[in-house]
Enzyme design. Structure first.
Site, PDB file in Angstrom:
ATOM      1  N   TYR A 143     108.276  93.338  82.659  1.00 51.54           N
ATOM      2  CA  TYR A 143     108.521  92.317  83.675  1.00 51.54           C
ATOM      3  C   TYR A 143     109.998  91.917  83.754  1.00 51.54           C
ATOM      4  CZ  TYR A 143     103.450  91.676  84.038  1.00 51.54           C
ATOM      5  OH  TYR A 143     102.107  91.869  84.227  1.00 51.54           O
ATOM      6  N   LYS A 194     100.379 101.309  73.608  1.00 51.58           N
ATOM      7  CA  LYS A 194     100.051 102.599  74.227  1.00 51.58           C
ATOM      8  C   LYS A 194     100.957 103.646  73.569  1.00 51.58           C
ATOM      9  CE  LYS A 194      97.874 105.038  77.398  1.00 51.58           C
ATOM     10  NZ  LYS A 194      96.450 105.389  77.218  1.00 51.58           N
ATOM     11  N   ASP A 226      93.939 101.026  76.632  1.00 49.88           N
ATOM     12  CA  ASP A 226      92.755 101.416  77.408  1.00 49.88           C
ATOM     13  C   ASP A 226      91.486 101.211  76.584  1.00 49.88           C
ATOM     14  OD1 ASP A 226      93.957 103.354  75.844  1.00 49.88           O
ATOM     15  OD2 ASP A 226      93.387 105.039  77.117  1.00 49.88           O
ATOM     16  N   ASP A 250      99.110  90.339  79.843  1.00 47.25           N
ATOM     17  CA  ASP A 250      98.783  89.705  81.123  1.00 47.25           C
ATOM     18  C   ASP A 250      97.366  90.108  81.530  1.00 47.25           C
ATOM     19  OD1 ASP A 250      98.934  88.435  83.516  1.00 47.25           O
ATOM     20  OD2 ASP A 250     100.523  89.671  84.369  1.00 47.25           O
ATOM     21  N   ASP A 254      93.499  87.853  80.724  1.00 46.58           N
ATOM     22  CA  ASP A 254      92.603  87.465  81.824  1.00 46.58           C
ATOM     23  C   ASP A 254      91.212  88.058  81.624  1.00 46.58           C
ATOM     24  OD1 ASP A 254      94.385  85.873  83.082  1.00 46.58           O
ATOM     25  OD2 ASP A 254      94.459  87.000  84.962  1.00 46.58           O
TER      26      ASP A 254
END
Ligand code: NAD
Length: 361
Positions: A143, A194, A226, A250, A254
């Protein structure tokens, strides 16, 4: 001896002032019970600040926050300000606050309360007892990495670029928060990356593994993002504390939040090093129900409890509030967002009054 704390209140927009009023009453009551004196200062942020001063985060607000022991934020945003340029929108106030206070660690609990287990869209046997804390890095990663932008190539087509970047010190900083958090909980930490594809994740895994030697009492595991997403839905009870970077955090925070099925119940904390932390509900300003006395104030109240636990070192007062919330739900009282058959529907203010009554007795 009475403990004194300066608390900045940022009610913001939409349902913000309604839910903040409930949290303040709860804090006042708990303060009396636990010999804590709160000195509350209200300041402007978001749309309310734009209307009053022309900017979403006035310098005076940041100063007030910096000079306090902790910051309690409700929510910002609303239709009225949606067409302003991005640097003048309410969200810019939130980003400015995070940057101005150096808030690099975001703590997002996702706990299934026994009284609300049926609010989840997953089967009861899958979610019952879930109690997860996601620790998300907040100021680095893709980001903020450079280069970024949309560029013209030599062949004339456009090329979008973002850069995922972490330095060792950034990883260590969030890693320490996560190990300390896991230590205060059940002592299990899962780091998500990852590293099978990304070099930045290989460095992440390297540093987190190295840090684990300083926390022999914490059991560390690693998952690819994943697989972590699949496991969160398949068997969420295997997780206690999760630590991950900005982008993965992020998304996963959620997903973890939605295991509970009730956005009006979820608090969060954003922490830095030297400056005060900011505590706020996960939800937004809910402009669709603002001013109608329909909002659930409990995420705001639970954010105040998190503030007592993580910034003010008042775990007994935090426990007391959390028990009060359980008790009010046990009495079958509900706001619209968590309503189900056989329950009594209350507005925001009445829910606050019911909670105060529970806490008084
Ligand atoms: P939202 O979380 O405000 O609302 C989503 C849905 O959940 C709505 O139907 C709303 O009524 C409901 N809801 C949310 N909180 C509730 C509560 N406490 N009690 C009962 N129902 C509740 O998300 P949105 O609609 O996508 O965004 C609305 C505004 O909030 C936008 O301007 C957005 O930018 C802003 N926003 C702010 C924050 C923040 O302040 N941290 C976070 C997310 C969104």
């Amino acid at each position: 001896m009475t403990q004194n704390y300066r608390i900045t209140l940022l009610p913001g927009d939409g349902i913000g002032p309604e839910i903040m009023a409930v949290a303040v009453e709860v804090l006042k009551l708990v303060g009396k019970k636990f010999d804590i004196q709160f000195d509350f200062q209200s300041a402007l942020i978001g749309g309310a600040a734009i209307d009053a001063t022309g900017e979403p985060l006035p310098a005076a607000t940041l100063d007030t926050c910096r000079n306090s022991d902790s910051v309690l934020l409700a929510a910002i945003g609303g239709y009225k300000w949606d067409t302003l340029p991005s640097h003048l929108r309410p969200e810019a106030g939130l980003l400015g606050l995070r940057a101005g206070l150096g808030l690099f660690a975001n703590l997002r609990p996702a706990k299934i309360l026994p009284q609300l287990v049926d609010s989840s869209t997953l089967k009861k046997e899958v979610v019952e007892g879930v109690d997860i804390m996601v620790v998300r890095e907040l100021t680095g990663g893709i980001y903020f990495g450079k280069p970024r932008g949309v560029f013209q190539t030599e062949t004339g087509e456009r090329r979008g670029v973002n850069t995922m970047v972490y330095t060792e010190s950034e990883i260590d900083r969030i890693g320490r928060v996560a190990f300390e958090t896991a230590r205060k909980r059940s002592g299990r930490l899962c780091s998500v990356d990852k590293s099978n594809v990304l070099e930045v994740s290989q460095l992440w895994r390297d540093r987190i593994t190295q840090l684990a030697t300083e926390y022999p009492d914490v059991e560390l595991s690693h998952l690819y993002v994943d697989n972590a997403a699949m496991q969160l839905l398949r068997a969420p009870k295997q997780f206690d504390t999760i630590v991950t970077g900005n982008l993965f955090g992020d998304i996963l925070s959620d997903a973890a939040a939605m295991l509970t099925g009730s956005i009006g119940m979820l608090p969060s904390a954003s922490l830095g090093v030297a400056n005060p932390g900011v505590y706020e509900p996960v939800h937004g300003s809910a402009p669709d129900i603002a001013g109608q006395d329909k909002a659930n104030p409990l995420a705001q109240v639970l954010s105040a409890a998190m503030m007592l636990r993580y910034s003010l070192n008042q775990p007994a007062a935090a426990d007391y509030i959390e028990q009060g919330v359980l008790q009010v739900l046990q009495s079958n009282l509900r706001t619209g967002d968590i309503m189900s058959s056989g329950m009594t529907l209350l507005g925001c203010q009445a829910m606050g009054e019911a909670l105060i009554k529970c806490l008084e007795t």
